[in-house]
Design an enzyme around this catalytic site. Sequence first.
Site, PDB file in Angstrom:
ATOM      1  N   CYS A 151      -3.856   0.535  -1.550  1.00 24.82           N
ATOM      2  CA  CYS A 151      -3.115   0.743  -0.316  1.00 24.82           C
ATOM      3  C   CYS A 151      -3.751   1.861   0.513  1.00 24.82           C
ATOM      4  CB  CYS A 151      -1.649   1.029  -0.628  1.00 24.82           C
ATOM      5  SG  CYS A 151      -0.564   1.021   0.824  1.00 24.82           S
TER       6      CYS A 151
ATOM      7  N   GLU B 242      -2.522  -5.914  -3.779  1.00 26.38           N
ATOM      8  CA  GLU B 242      -1.640  -4.938  -4.413  1.00 26.38           C
ATOM      9  C   GLU B 242      -0.338  -5.610  -4.873  1.00 26.38           C
ATOM     10  OE1 GLU B 242       0.540  -0.700  -3.182  1.00 26.38           O
ATOM     11  OE2 GLU B 242      -0.132  -2.113  -1.640  1.00 26.38           O
TER      12      GLU B 242
ATOM     13  N   LYS C 198      -2.816   4.036  -9.264  1.00 30.46           N
ATOM     14  CA  LYS C 198      -2.852   4.673  -7.958  1.00 30.46           C
ATOM     15  C   LYS C 198      -2.629   6.173  -8.120  1.00 30.46           C
ATOM     16  CE  LYS C 198      -0.950   4.233  -3.263  1.00 30.46           C
ATOM     17  NZ  LYS C 198       0.052   3.560  -2.426  1.00 30.46           N
TER      18      LYS C 198
END
Length: 530
Positions: free
Chosen positions: A404, A286, A351
């Site tokens: 994440c 990430e 995301k």
Amino acid sequence: MERLAGRIILLWGWRRSLTAFLAGALAVLSQAPYDFFAVCFVSFPVLVWLLDGATVAAPAGPLRRILPAFAIGWWFGFGYFLAGLWWIGGAVLVDADSFAWALPLAVVGIPLLLAFFYGFACAVARLAWSDGIGRIAALAFGFGLAEWLRTFLFTGFPWNAIGYSAMPVPLLMQSVSVVGMIGMNALAVFVFAMPALLAARRHLHLGLALAALLVAAHVAFGYVRLNAEAEADGRSLSVRVVQPSIDLSEKWDASVRDRIFHTMLDLSGAPPEQGRAKPQLILWPETSVPFFFTERPDALAALGELLGDGQMLIAGAMREELGSAAGSEERYYNSVVAINASGEIVDAVDKVHLVPFGEYIPFADLFGRLGLEQFVAGPMNLLPGNERHPIALPSGISALPFICYEIIFPEMVAVDVASTDIIVNVTNDAWFGDTPGPYQHFRQAQIRAVETGVPLIRAANTGISGVVDQRGRIVDALSIDAHGVVDATIPLFRRETMASWNKHVNGLVILFFFGAIAAGMGLGQRLRPN
């Protein structure tokens, strides 16, 4: 045992609250990296006995009757979440000069709020409380319901759900492929709380027999499934997972961006070990790209030189969209980008589920007036993506990315992976150092592979990076703070797990079965003549 239970039941005031707090804190040892699940056979019986003593003098209204149980559950939850999530404070100390003031909110405030779910669980259980095994079923129902609500209420944060305590190794993970996390949470509490029957002896033999049967089925199913020969579909994917271990103090330092980028290039371009295949997919963590690609076309050219025919890079990167009209603001996304051998960005996935107060501020206008900003250091506030979709690799295999903590949401992952071959998880757990946090995060990602029957590839800046097969076995991994790569070839198999809605239904059936047992036995006790 009866004497111990009696002393716990009769505790009052601060001693009762402290005992509940310590029982909850002790239960955290059942989670990664400790995996000492036996402590739950102490914590949950203590909780049952505390709830046995959660009574008020008659007459009292319904709310007053459940308040003592809610308080016990809240203290149990506060101990559990404080002992299990204290490491979150590390994120606000990365830039301590700006965010040290938020340390109490991160370390204490989050557990304080999450404890309300366990207070709710105990209050619900106490409504159907009875003697014997009925109260064990009531507690299983209460916790199962609370853990389910924790997956979506207030944006959701199902971290360290109780069910993970019963799944420390792949042998004990396989049941989640049938009952999902809803069922695992309820079943785990039911089994863990069963030793409480040793005190009063009512339903003791029935309870111990049920617990033994559930444990035996759990172990046997895991053994059979791990040893069953899966049906290969004839495809495989060779991958390289890069773990650069970049210090967060350098992450957004413009003076070292080129050095960071060349570190990533060097790790990605190193020749594979003898006998290893050339990677078809290279995975970076990430936000591993230390700049915007729109500002550095030379970086894309360098990646084109790195990648050969049939190779693709999936890299975590901040993505920028310029305003379409004069004076409009730029928009920023936490994304993964797919880059081909020509150095072209051929796909990007943003995301979808952002971290509140870490990547965006909920109710920004209100908190802005109070002077509240993001609790962790970062270059900008982010916007969520609209949808998640698989990335098509040159080999014809599809990879679905989760960024994440998106990987911790069981139902979201289960729905989205319905039409993909590989789960990709990129993260940057360097915010939390060598604490239990990265181990807990990896474990939950590992469980998603078992739950969905899809292999997992995970890249984390400082670890834990690795490759997990479709049954939760770790093919290879790098430890915390290691600097290097994982090379592996992942064979693909035909799916053997139930559809996500089937697991969801199975879990709800188990949950409400416990609820029906508890309600029936509770009602029967109230109607029974004294």
